[in-house]
Design a protein around this motif. Structure first.
Motif, mmCIF file in Angstrom:
data_model
loop_
_atom_site.group_PDB
_atom_site.id
_atom_site.type_symbol
_atom_site.label_atom_id
_atom_site.label_comp_id
_atom_site.label_asym_id
_atom_site.label_seq_id
_atom_site.Cartn_x
_atom_site.Cartn_y
_atom_site.Cartn_z
ATOM 1 N N PHE A 119 27.370 5.074 -10.588
ATOM 2 C CA PHE A 119 27.874 4.008 -11.455
ATOM 3 C C PHE A 119 27.104 3.799 -12.755
ATOM 4 N N TYR A 120 25.854 4.244 -12.850
ATOM 5 C CA TYR A 120 25.028 3.787 -13.960
ATOM 6 C C TYR A 120 24.461 4.899 -14.847
ATOM 7 N N THR A 121 23.862 5.909 -14.260
ATOM 8 C CA THR A 121 23.114 6.892 -15.053
ATOM 9 C C THR A 121 23.382 8.299 -14.535
ATOM 10 N N ASN A 122 23.230 9.282 -15.427
ATOM 11 C CA ASN A 122 23.367 10.661 -14.976
ATOM 12 C C ASN A 122 22.053 11.121 -14.335
ATOM 13 N N ALA A 123 22.030 12.370 -13.911
ATOM 14 C CA ALA A 123 20.868 12.859 -13.172
ATOM 15 C C ALA A 123 19.588 12.796 -13.996
ATOM 16 N N GLU A 124 19.679 13.209 -15.259
ATOM 17 C CA GLU A 124 18.491 13.208 -16.113
ATOM 18 C C GLU A 124 17.984 11.793 -16.373
ATOM 19 N N ASP A 130 0.812 -1.210 0.000
ATOM 20 C CA ASP A 130 0.000 0.000 0.000
ATOM 21 C C ASP A 130 0.849 1.264 0.000
ATOM 22 N N VAL A 131 2.003 1.193 0.650
ATOM 23 C CA VAL A 131 2.876 2.360 0.816
ATOM 24 C C VAL A 131 4.315 1.941 0.522
ATOM 25 N N LEU A 132 4.978 2.651 -0.381
ATOM 26 C CA LEU A 132 6.382 2.406 -0.690
ATOM 27 C C LEU A 132 7.236 3.472 -0.021
ATOM 28 N N LEU A 133 8.231 3.054 0.727
ATOM 29 C CA LEU A 133 9.190 3.961 1.369
ATOM 30 C C LEU A 133 10.491 3.818 0.602
ATOM 31 N N VAL A 134 10.815 4.786 -0.244
ATOM 32 C CA VAL A 134 11.849 4.610 -1.262
ATOM 33 C C VAL A 134 13.060 5.496 -0.991
ATOM 34 N N SER A 135 14.226 4.860 -0.925
ATOM 35 C CA SER A 135 15.494 5.573 -0.779
ATOM 36 C C SER A 135 16.460 5.027 -1.825
ATOM 37 N N LEU A 136 16.547 5.726 -2.953
ATOM 38 C CA LEU A 136 17.356 5.279 -4.082
ATOM 39 C C LEU A 136 18.031 6.479 -4.750
ATOM 40 N N GLY A 137 19.041 6.206 -5.574
ATOM 41 C CA GLY A 137 19.620 7.251 -6.406
ATOM 42 C C GLY A 137 21.122 7.394 -6.319
ATOM 43 N N LEU A 138 21.693 7.174 -5.148
ATOM 44 C CA LEU A 138 23.136 7.372 -4.995
ATOM 45 C C LEU A 138 23.920 6.413 -5.879
ATOM 46 N N ILE A 139 23.490 5.160 -5.906
ATOM 47 C CA ILE A 139 24.215 4.162 -6.694
ATOM 48 C C ILE A 139 24.027 4.411 -8.188
ATOM 49 N N VAL A 191 9.254 9.294 -0.981
ATOM 50 C CA VAL A 191 10.562 9.207 -1.618
ATOM 51 C C VAL A 191 11.547 10.118 -0.890
ATOM 52 N N LEU A 192 12.704 9.558 -0.555
ATOM 53 C CA LEU A 192 13.749 10.323 0.113
ATOM 54 C C LEU A 192 14.763 10.810 -0.916
ATOM 55 N N PRO A 193 15.085 12.094 -0.920
ATOM 56 C CA PRO A 193 16.153 12.558 -1.817
ATOM 57 C C PRO A 193 17.468 11.862 -1.505
ATOM 58 N N LEU A 223 21.692 18.130 -8.776
ATOM 59 C CA LEU A 223 20.783 18.217 -9.914
ATOM 60 C C LEU A 223 19.715 17.143 -9.842
ATOM 61 N N PHE A 224 20.103 15.924 -9.506
ATOM 62 C CA PHE A 224 19.100 14.862 -9.428
ATOM 63 C C PHE A 224 18.043 15.183 -8.378
ATOM 64 N N ASN A 225 18.452 15.681 -7.229
ATOM 65 C CA ASN A 225 17.463 16.001 -6.194
ATOM 66 C C ASN A 225 16.485 17.077 -6.671
ATOM 67 N N GLU A 226 16.961 18.006 -7.497
ATOM 68 C CA GLU A 226 16.062 19.002 -8.081
ATOM 69 C C GLU A 226 15.087 18.346 -9.065
ATOM 70 N N LEU A 227 15.612 17.447 -9.894
ATOM 71 C CA LEU A 227 14.752 16.749 -10.853
ATOM 72 C C LEU A 227 13.785 15.800 -10.148
ATOM 73 N N LEU A 228 14.232 15.206 -9.043
ATOM 74 C CA LEU A 228 13.347 14.337 -8.266
ATOM 75 C C LEU A 228 12.178 15.133 -7.700
ATOM 76 N N ALA A 229 12.457 16.300 -7.172
ATOM 77 C CA ALA A 229 11.379 17.144 -6.636
ATOM 78 C C ALA A 229 10.376 17.506 -7.730
ATOM 79 N N LYS A 230 10.883 17.795 -8.920
ATOM 80 C CA LYS A 230 9.992 18.106 -10.033
ATOM 81 C C LYS A 230 9.155 16.896 -10.424
#
Length: 227
Positions: free
Chosen positions: A106-111, A93-102, A135-137, A156-163
């Motif tokens: 190693f894999y993708t740019n912010a966009e 019912d509820v996802l508590l998500v902490s992702l993005g640093l990895i 979602v946690l920045p 930059l990713f945290n800005e795009l995540l907020a958007k």
């Protein structure tokens, strides 16, 4: 009963001997939430650093619902294709998500990472149109301090995540951006510049708990306790 699914990378799965922020969140919900709840997910283990495999059950305190969807070295890129089946099979019912640093490391740019956030949300909703997500920045680590280009990508990713959160939020499936822990300091709250120690675990759990309390009135203000 509300079913909460923690989703994350190495900071969420944790490693042998740790409590994990998942445990701290469970304690908080157990003590302050006035409805039946469960932690759900298709996985239960910790990461075993000795074998570099997710095979350990050596929690500091194993007596809690340990289910999750987290993996050492996994990010939005990896979880987007998995989240639909996980939500469906575990009836989350509820996802508590902490992702993005990895992802950024190693894999993708912010966009590109932000596009994977949108794919993740789409897949989660395809399985459960009313799923809620918190979602946690990305919390900056030692690399973000020492490697200026990487630090810029985190910002930059945290800005795009907020958007993305603002764009994708909808009444039937709320999408909530948690505030980064204000007092989080990787020199104090991690054991290696990235992975949380006990105080870091509490602060990550607090970020999720405070977001839900303030936005939805769930539970109470987070109290870290003494452990």
């Amino acid at each position: 009963m509300l079913r909460f699914m923690p989703v994350g990378d190495s900071m969420t799965i944790g490693s042998a001997g740790e409590h994990t922020w998942r445990y701290r969140m469970w304690q908080h919900l157990r003590d302050t939430y006035d409805r039946p709840f469960a932690l759900v997910g298709p996985r239960e283990t910790l990461h075993d650093k000795a074998t570099d495999t997710p095979t350990s059950y050596e929690y500091a305190d194993p007596d809690f619902p340990r289910a999750h969807l987290a993996g050492w070295g996994e990010g939005w890129l990896h979880m987007a294709p998995l989240i639909g089946d996980a939500v469906r099979s575990c009836r989350a019912d509820v996802l508590l998500v902490s992702l993005g640093l990895i992802d950024l490391g190693f894999y993708t740019n912010a966009e590109q990472t932000a596009e994977n956030v949108r794919a993740f949300v789409e897949q989660a909703r395809s399985a459960e149109p009313r799923v809620r997500m918190v979602v946690l920045p990305v919390i900056p680590n030692v690399r973000a301090q020492d490697d200026a280009p990487f630090g810029a990508q985190v910002t930059l990713f945290n800005e795009l995540l907020a958007k993305a959160v603002a764009d994708l939020d909808e009444p039937r499936s709320p999408l909530l951006l948690a505030s980064p822990p204000v007092s989080y300091d990787f020199t104090v709250d991690t054991y290696d510049g990235t992975h949380p120690n006990a105080s870091g675990e509490h602060k990550i759990a607090e970020a999720f708990a405070e977001a839900m309390h303030q936005a939805w009135g769930w539970g109470q203000t987070y109290a870290a306790g003494t452990n």
